[in-house]
Design a protein around this motif. Structure first.
Motif, PDB file in Angstrom:
ATOM      1  N   ARG A  55     -14.153 -65.427   3.879  1.00  0.00           N
ATOM      2  CA  ARG A  55     -14.810 -64.533   2.925  1.00  0.00           C
ATOM      3  C   ARG A  55     -14.820 -63.141   3.550  1.00  0.00           C
ATOM      4  O   ARG A  55     -15.274 -62.968   4.686  1.00  0.00           O
ATOM      5  CB  ARG A  55     -16.236 -65.012   2.652  1.00  0.00           C
TER       6      ARG A  55
ATOM      7  N   TYR B 299     -11.884 -53.956   5.539  1.00  0.00           N
ATOM      8  CA  TYR B 299     -12.757 -55.050   5.122  1.00  0.00           C
ATOM      9  C   TYR B 299     -13.467 -55.634   6.327  1.00  0.00           C
ATOM     10  O   TYR B 299     -13.002 -55.532   7.448  1.00  0.00           O
ATOM     11  CB  TYR B 299     -11.982 -56.129   4.359  1.00  0.00           C
ATOM     12  N   GLU B 300     -14.625 -56.237   6.047  1.00  0.00           N
ATOM     13  CA  GLU B 300     -15.398 -56.942   7.062  1.00  0.00           C
ATOM     14  C   GLU B 300     -15.287 -58.428   6.799  1.00  0.00           C
ATOM     15  O   GLU B 300     -15.398 -58.876   5.650  1.00  0.00           O
ATOM     16  CB  GLU B 300     -16.863 -56.527   7.007  1.00  0.00           C
TER      17      GLU B 300
ATOM     18  N   VAL C   3     -16.925 -61.850   6.671  1.00  0.00           N
ATOM     19  CA  VAL C   3     -18.334 -62.220   6.565  1.00  0.00           C
ATOM     20  C   VAL C   3     -18.613 -63.718   6.651  1.00  0.00           C
ATOM     21  O   VAL C   3     -19.743 -64.102   6.929  1.00  0.00           O
ATOM     22  CB  VAL C   3     -18.973 -61.635   5.271  1.00  0.00           C
TER      23      VAL C   3
ATOM     24  N   TRP D 123     -13.962 -56.170  11.793  1.00  0.00           N
ATOM     25  CA  TRP D 123     -13.395 -55.341  10.727  1.00  0.00           C
ATOM     26  C   TRP D 123     -11.877 -55.283  10.880  1.00  0.00           C
ATOM     27  O   TRP D 123     -11.370 -55.170  11.993  1.00  0.00           O
ATOM     28  CB  TRP D 123     -13.957 -53.927  10.822  1.00  0.00           C
TER      29      TRP D 123
ATOM     30  N   ARG E 170     -15.463 -58.765   2.829  1.00  0.00           N
ATOM     31  CA  ARG E 170     -16.137 -57.766   1.989  1.00  0.00           C
ATOM     32  C   ARG E 170     -15.414 -56.438   2.144  1.00  0.00           C
ATOM     33  O   ARG E 170     -15.267 -55.928   3.261  1.00  0.00           O
ATOM     34  CB  ARG E 170     -17.596 -57.597   2.394  1.00  0.00           C
TER      35      ARG E 170
ATOM     36  N   VAL F 133     -15.126 -52.662   2.314  1.00  0.00           N
ATOM     37  CA  VAL F 133     -16.103 -51.656   2.711  1.00  0.00           C
ATOM     38  C   VAL F 133     -16.322 -50.642   1.589  1.00  0.00           C
ATOM     39  O   VAL F 133     -17.456 -50.278   1.281  1.00  0.00           O
ATOM     40  CB  VAL F 133     -15.652 -50.956   4.012  1.00  0.00           C
ATOM     41  N   GLU F 134     -15.256 -50.189   0.938  1.00  0.00           N
ATOM     42  CA  GLU F 134     -15.359 -49.140  -0.084  1.00  0.00           C
ATOM     43  C   GLU F 134     -16.162 -49.558  -1.303  1.00  0.00           C
ATOM     44  O   GLU F 134     -16.892 -48.759  -1.874  1.00  0.00           O
ATOM     45  CB  GLU F 134     -13.963 -48.701  -0.533  1.00  0.00           C
ATOM     46  N   THR F 135     -16.024 -50.817  -1.713  1.00  0.00           N
ATOM     47  CA  THR F 135     -16.631 -51.251  -2.980  1.00  0.00           C
ATOM     48  C   THR F 135     -17.732 -52.287  -2.821  1.00  0.00           C
ATOM     49  O   THR F 135     -18.487 -52.521  -3.765  1.00  0.00           O
ATOM     50  CB  THR F 135     -15.552 -51.848  -3.903  1.00  0.00           C
ATOM     51  N   GLY F 136     -17.795 -52.958  -1.683  1.00  0.00           N
ATOM     52  CA  GLY F 136     -18.750 -54.041  -1.491  1.00  0.00           C
ATOM     53  C   GLY F 136     -18.296 -55.346  -2.118  1.00  0.00           C
ATOM     54  O   GLY F 136     -18.967 -56.363  -2.007  1.00  0.00           O
ATOM     55  N   GLU F 137     -17.136 -55.337  -2.783  1.00  0.00           N
ATOM     56  CA  GLU F 137     -16.601 -56.546  -3.417  1.00  0.00           C
ATOM     57  C   GLU F 137     -16.267 -57.579  -2.344  1.00  0.00           C
ATOM     58  O   GLU F 137     -15.761 -57.243  -1.275  1.00  0.00           O
ATOM     59  CB  GLU F 137     -15.332 -56.184  -4.195  1.00  0.00           C
ATOM     60  N   GLU F 138     -16.566 -58.851  -2.640  1.00  0.00           N
ATOM     61  CA  GLU F 138     -16.232 -59.938  -1.728  1.00  0.00           C
ATOM     62  C   GLU F 138     -15.131 -60.798  -2.340  1.00  0.00           C
ATOM     63  O   GLU F 138     -15.100 -61.012  -3.550  1.00  0.00           O
ATOM     64  CB  GLU F 138     -17.456 -60.804  -1.434  1.00  0.00           C
TER      65      GLU F 138
END
Length: 71
Positions: A47, A30-31, A33, A20, A49, A51-56
């Motif tokens: 790539r 962000y993570e 991935v 992270w 992701r 964390v707040e929105t899950g958007e990649e």
């Protein structure tokens, strides 16, 4: 990998998967991935992701190295 990504002082992109980071000092977390495409300047896209929105989205490996780690 050759060039900057293959030199020993930098971590290998695949070793950052599952870690992270934060965009700058106060930006969102962000993570990392996956490893994405290699670029012609010896960099690669990763790539990530949000964390707040899950958007990649795709983000440069060398830019990730400038971002602070998040625990």
């Amino acid at each position: 990998m050759e060039g900057r990504l293959g030199s020993s002082p930098l971590p290998q992109p695949q070793n950052l998967i599952g870690t992270w980071r934060r965009f700058g000092v106060t930006g969102p977390v962000y993570e990392i991935v996956d490893v994405g495409q290699m670029l012609s300047d010896d960099d690669c896209l990763m790539r990530v992701r949000l964390v707040e929105t899950g958007e990649e989205l795709d983000y440069r490996f060398t830019d990730i190295l400038d971002d602070p780690r998040e625990h």
